[in-house]
Write an enzyme that holds these catalytic residues in place. Structure first.
Site, mmCIF file in Angstrom:
data_model
loop_
_atom_site.group_PDB
_atom_site.id
_atom_site.type_symbol
_atom_site.label_atom_id
_atom_site.label_comp_id
_atom_site.label_asym_id
_atom_site.label_seq_id
_atom_site.Cartn_x
_atom_site.Cartn_y
_atom_site.Cartn_z
ATOM 1 N N THR A 131 -39.900 -53.682 78.272
ATOM 2 C CA THR A 131 -39.177 -54.255 77.140
ATOM 3 C C THR A 131 -40.015 -55.301 76.416
ATOM 4 O O THR A 131 -40.873 -55.948 77.025
ATOM 5 C CB THR A 131 -37.868 -54.903 77.650
ATOM 6 O OG1 THR A 131 -37.332 -55.747 76.645
ATOM 7 C CG2 THR A 131 -38.105 -55.769 78.886
ATOM 8 N N ASP A 132 -39.704 -55.503 75.125
ATOM 9 C CA ASP A 132 -40.395 -56.569 74.377
ATOM 10 C C ASP A 132 -40.025 -57.956 74.899
ATOM 11 O O ASP A 132 -40.685 -58.946 74.593
ATOM 12 C CB ASP A 132 -40.104 -56.461 72.864
ATOM 13 C CG ASP A 132 -38.636 -56.609 72.507
ATOM 14 O OD1 ASP A 132 -37.782 -56.718 73.414
ATOM 15 O OD2 ASP A 132 -38.322 -56.633 71.293
ATOM 16 N N GLU A 133 -38.937 -58.025 75.715
ATOM 17 C CA GLU A 133 -38.499 -59.350 76.186
ATOM 18 C C GLU A 133 -39.513 -59.998 77.119
ATOM 19 O O GLU A 133 -39.455 -61.200 77.372
ATOM 20 C CB GLU A 133 -37.123 -59.251 76.852
ATOM 21 C CG GLU A 133 -36.105 -58.735 75.859
ATOM 22 C CD GLU A 133 -34.647 -58.921 76.261
ATOM 23 O OE1 GLU A 133 -34.338 -59.855 77.013
ATOM 24 O OE2 GLU A 133 -33.831 -58.121 75.792
ATOM 25 N N TYR A 156 -33.866 -61.704 83.799
ATOM 26 C CA TYR A 156 -34.068 -60.274 83.485
ATOM 27 C C TYR A 156 -35.486 -60.048 82.979
ATOM 28 O O TYR A 156 -36.237 -59.210 83.498
ATOM 29 C CB TYR A 156 -33.043 -59.801 82.433
ATOM 30 C CG TYR A 156 -33.462 -58.520 81.732
ATOM 31 C CD1 TYR A 156 -33.562 -57.319 82.436
ATOM 32 C CD2 TYR A 156 -33.775 -58.510 80.369
ATOM 33 C CE1 TYR A 156 -33.967 -56.144 81.797
ATOM 34 C CE2 TYR A 156 -34.174 -57.343 79.721
ATOM 35 C CZ TYR A 156 -34.277 -56.155 80.450
ATOM 36 O OH TYR A 156 -34.683 -55.004 79.815
ATOM 37 N N LYS A 160 -38.704 -57.937 84.618
ATOM 38 C CA LYS A 160 -39.409 -56.832 83.955
ATOM 39 C C LYS A 160 -40.903 -57.175 83.830
ATOM 40 O O LYS A 160 -41.762 -56.317 84.033
ATOM 41 C CB LYS A 160 -38.814 -56.550 82.568
ATOM 42 C CG LYS A 160 -37.411 -55.982 82.570
ATOM 43 C CD LYS A 160 -37.276 -54.611 83.216
ATOM 44 C CE LYS A 160 -37.909 -53.492 82.422
ATOM 45 N NZ LYS A 160 -37.568 -52.160 83.000
HETATM 46 P P1 NAD Z 1 -28.626 -49.408 81.633
HETATM 47 O O1 NAD Z 1 -28.211 -50.656 82.333
HETATM 48 O O2 NAD Z 1 -27.707 -48.772 80.640
HETATM 49 O O3 NAD Z 1 -28.974 -48.271 82.716
HETATM 50 C C1 NAD Z 1 -29.673 -48.543 83.882
HETATM 51 C C2 NAD Z 1 -29.518 -47.346 84.814
HETATM 52 O O4 NAD Z 1 -30.267 -47.615 86.012
HETATM 53 C C3 NAD Z 1 -28.068 -47.074 85.244
HETATM 54 O O5 NAD Z 1 -27.797 -45.698 85.173
HETATM 55 C C4 NAD Z 1 -28.031 -47.570 86.681
HETATM 56 O O6 NAD Z 1 -27.071 -46.893 87.482
HETATM 57 C C5 NAD Z 1 -29.454 -47.294 87.137
HETATM 58 N N1 NAD Z 1 -29.856 -48.150 88.270
HETATM 59 C C6 NAD Z 1 -29.735 -49.502 88.362
HETATM 60 N N2 NAD Z 1 -30.188 -49.911 89.562
HETATM 61 C C7 NAD Z 1 -30.630 -48.804 90.229
HETATM 62 C C8 NAD Z 1 -31.224 -48.599 91.487
HETATM 63 N N3 NAD Z 1 -31.441 -49.607 92.345
HETATM 64 N N4 NAD Z 1 -31.568 -47.334 91.846
HETATM 65 C C9 NAD Z 1 -31.350 -46.292 90.993
HETATM 66 N N5 NAD Z 1 -30.776 -46.440 89.781
HETATM 67 C C10 NAD Z 1 -30.418 -47.684 89.399
HETATM 68 O O7 NAD Z 1 -30.020 -49.759 80.983
HETATM 69 P P2 NAD Z 1 -30.695 -49.233 79.632
HETATM 70 O O8 NAD Z 1 -30.283 -50.110 78.525
HETATM 71 O O9 NAD Z 1 -30.489 -47.777 79.537
HETATM 72 O O10 NAD Z 1 -32.223 -49.553 79.945
HETATM 73 C C11 NAD Z 1 -33.051 -48.594 80.605
HETATM 74 C C12 NAD Z 1 -34.454 -49.166 80.751
HETATM 75 O O11 NAD Z 1 -34.976 -49.470 79.449
HETATM 76 C C13 NAD Z 1 -34.514 -50.465 81.543
HETATM 77 O O12 NAD Z 1 -35.661 -50.440 82.344
HETATM 78 C C14 NAD Z 1 -34.614 -51.544 80.478
HETATM 79 O O13 NAD Z 1 -35.306 -52.682 80.964
HETATM 80 C C15 NAD Z 1 -35.408 -50.826 79.409
HETATM 81 N N6 NAD Z 1 -35.190 -51.292 78.017
HETATM 82 C C16 NAD Z 1 -33.924 -51.441 77.531
HETATM 83 C C17 NAD Z 1 -33.741 -51.830 76.197
HETATM 84 C C18 NAD Z 1 -32.355 -51.960 75.597
HETATM 85 O O14 NAD Z 1 -32.231 -52.386 74.440
HETATM 86 N N7 NAD Z 1 -31.278 -51.571 76.294
HETATM 87 C C19 NAD Z 1 -34.850 -52.087 75.388
HETATM 88 C C20 NAD Z 1 -36.142 -51.924 75.922
HETATM 89 C C21 NAD Z 1 -36.287 -51.513 77.241
HETATM 90 P P1 TYD Z 2 -27.982 -58.291 73.980
HETATM 91 O O1 TYD Z 2 -27.340 -57.053 73.447
HETATM 92 O O2 TYD Z 2 -27.466 -58.883 75.244
HETATM 93 O O3 TYD Z 2 -29.552 -57.998 74.059
HETATM 94 P P2 TYD Z 2 -30.786 -59.016 74.368
HETATM 95 O O4 TYD Z 2 -30.278 -60.330 74.767
HETATM 96 O O5 TYD Z 2 -31.448 -58.308 75.475
HETATM 97 O O6 TYD Z 2 -31.566 -59.047 73.101
HETATM 98 O O7 TYD Z 2 -27.879 -59.418 72.858
HETATM 99 C C1 TYD Z 2 -28.429 -59.230 71.571
HETATM 100 C C2 TYD Z 2 -28.245 -60.518 70.801
HETATM 101 O O8 TYD Z 2 -26.834 -60.753 70.605
HETATM 102 C C3 TYD Z 2 -28.763 -61.737 71.534
HETATM 103 O O9 TYD Z 2 -29.329 -62.650 70.594
HETATM 104 C C4 TYD Z 2 -27.511 -62.360 72.155
HETATM 105 C C5 TYD Z 2 -26.426 -62.008 71.146
HETATM 106 N N1 TYD Z 2 -25.069 -61.835 71.721
HETATM 107 C C6 TYD Z 2 -23.986 -62.577 71.201
HETATM 108 O O10 TYD Z 2 -24.137 -63.373 70.266
HETATM 109 N N2 TYD Z 2 -22.759 -62.385 71.773
HETATM 110 C C7 TYD Z 2 -22.542 -61.527 72.807
HETATM 111 O O11 TYD Z 2 -21.379 -61.419 73.293
HETATM 112 C C8 TYD Z 2 -23.648 -60.758 73.302
HETATM 113 C C9 TYD Z 2 -23.476 -59.794 74.434
HETATM 114 C C10 TYD Z 2 -24.899 -60.941 72.721
#
Ligand code: NAD
Ligand code: TYD
Length: 342
Positions: A131-133, A156, A160
């Site tokens: 992630t970019d985070e 988090y 990562k």
């Molecule tokens: P999510 O939380 O929706 O899904 C995570 C999945 O991993 C779930 O299906 C969960 O059951 C599974 N999981 C968790 N712990 C596990 C374990 N111990 N063993 C096996 N499976 C397990 O997450 P997401 O938003 O789909 O993100 C997926 C990946 O992409 C992550 O690695 C996250 O860091 C990365 N990512 C997410 C975003 C975003 O905006 N959501 C952006 C960039 C990168």
């Molecule tokens: P989020 O979806 O949790 O992603 P990330 O923190 O990983 O970027 O949050 C996106 C943005 O929205 C972040 O600046 C936090 C803000 N946010 C709120 O203002 N209220 C909320 O209830 C949530 C979940 C997020």
């Protein structure tokens, strides 16, 4: 541009029942129907086989934990896996503040187990979805490049970042053929309603308050999850082992503007907006420079935000049953803990 391509015969997708993983599995099956595909997922609160229901019979599923060596070893051997796409993680910043330990366990230890078992098994490609985070927070100008310092702020993001470093140690020490992607905030179907867009959508649909953290001016760079899936596929098939690729779509929005857009589209009043106490160490701004993947691999985001967000809002409106199911039980407990005293 790199034109050589790698063609996997059997892929293992960890976290394939989650938001981005399930979208990736769907895209992969559509685009590469001849390739064997296995999903390994623990089915935590965020993982749901309903996300893959339309694909039944087209993939194998193993319910299991990436931290468990034996489970991972057997998954790799029994399915003759040559390629791993590693999505599984604890993924929500707010939960990492409420309960950080599981983040280090799953994201660092789990990734390490995946790497070690994949190395022993002789996996040919391993894409670590990061992630970019990991880069921390930006001021008003500039964007993250692959050379930006790693400077995470939440548990988090730190977990990562730590997992990225373990991947890099395997690349350097063992010449392990891994690649890392670092993508910006995803939106789209099947996202668990704890994240900004689906949380605001579901609250607005139910005439509940929309909890905006701080002044609402934190900026995120939103990409449709199908564009992210295409980027992961491109990295897997044409990327250079050992490299990091940033993925984004140059689509920056202050949170408050997204919230107002959602309200407008649903025809709900702005009086639902409630400013609440800020998130600790809340990163002010993310912005991704994707020029490397665009230049070297010919990938570019294709889904415009107007179309993508309209489709996403309509999707959530049509999925009330799914929402009701995933929001029962554990979700309500989390919601109370997270928002009741803000
Ligand atoms: P999510 O939380 O929706 O899904 C995570 C999945 O991993 C779930 O299906 C969960 O059951 C599974 N999981 C968790 N712990 C596990 C374990 N111990 N063993 C096996 N499976 C397990 O997450 P997401 O938003 O789909 O993100 C997926 C990946 O992409 C992550 O690695 C996250 O860091 C990365 N990512 C997410 C975003 C975003 O905006 N959501 C952006 C960039 C990168
Ligand atoms: P989020 O979806 O949790 O992603 P990330 O923190 O990983 O970027 O949050 C996106 C943005 O929205 C972040 O600046 C936090 C803000 N946010 C709120 O203002 N209220 C909320 O209830 C949530 C979940 C997020």
């Amino acid at each position: 541009m790199n034109t050589s391509t790698f063609s996997p015969s059997s892929i293992l997708v960890t976290g394939g029942a989650g938001f981005i993983g399930s979208n990736f599995v769907r895209a992969w099956i559509e685009e590469r129907p001849a390739c064997r595909i296995t999903v390994l997922d623990k089915l935590t609160y965020a993982g749901n086989l309903e996300n893959l229901a339309d694909l039944e019979g087209k993939y194998s599923f193993i319910k299991g934990d990436i931290c468990d060596e034996e489970t991972v070893r057997r998954a790799l051997a029994e399915h003759e896996v040559d390629t791993v796409i590693h999505f599984a993680a604890e993924s929500h910043v707010d939960r990492s503040i409420l309960g950080p330990m599981v983040f280090t366990h799953t994201n660092v230890m789990g990734t390490h187990v995946m790497l070690e078992e994949s190395r022993k098994h002789g996996v040919k490609r391993f894409v670590h979805v990061s992630t970019d985070e990991v880069y921390g927070s930006l001021g008003p100008e500039g964007s993250f490049t692959e050379q930006s310092p790693i400077d995470p702020t939440s548990p988090y993001a730190a977990s990562k970042a730590a997992s990225d470093l373990v991947v890099q140690s395997y690349i350097k020490t063992f010449d392990f053929p891994a690649m890392i992607t670092r993508c910006s905030n995803n939106y789209g179907p099947w996202q668990f309603p704890e994240k900004l867009i689906p949380l605001m959508l579901t609250n607005a649909m139910n005439d509940r308050a929309l909890p905006v953290y701080g002044d609402g001016m934190n900026v995120r760079d939103w990409i449709h999850t199908r564009d992210h899936s295409r980027a992961v596929m491109r990295v897997l098939e044409a990327g250079t082992p050992g490299e990091v690729y940033n993925v984004g779509s140059s689509n920056e929005w202050p949170n408050i503007d997204i919230v107002k857009l959602i309200l407008k589209t649903l025809g709900k009043p702005e009086s639902l907006i409630t400013y609440v106490k800020d998130r600790p160490a809340h990163d002010r701004r993310y912005a991704i420079d994707s020029s490397k993947i665009e230049r070297e691999l010919g990938w570019k985001a294709e889904i415009g935000f107007d179309d993508g967000i309209a489709e996403t809002i309509a999707w959530y409106q049509s999925k009330q049953d799914w929402l009701a199911r995933v929001m029962s039980g554990e979700y309500m407990e989390y919601y109370d803990k997270q928002y009741s005293e803000r």
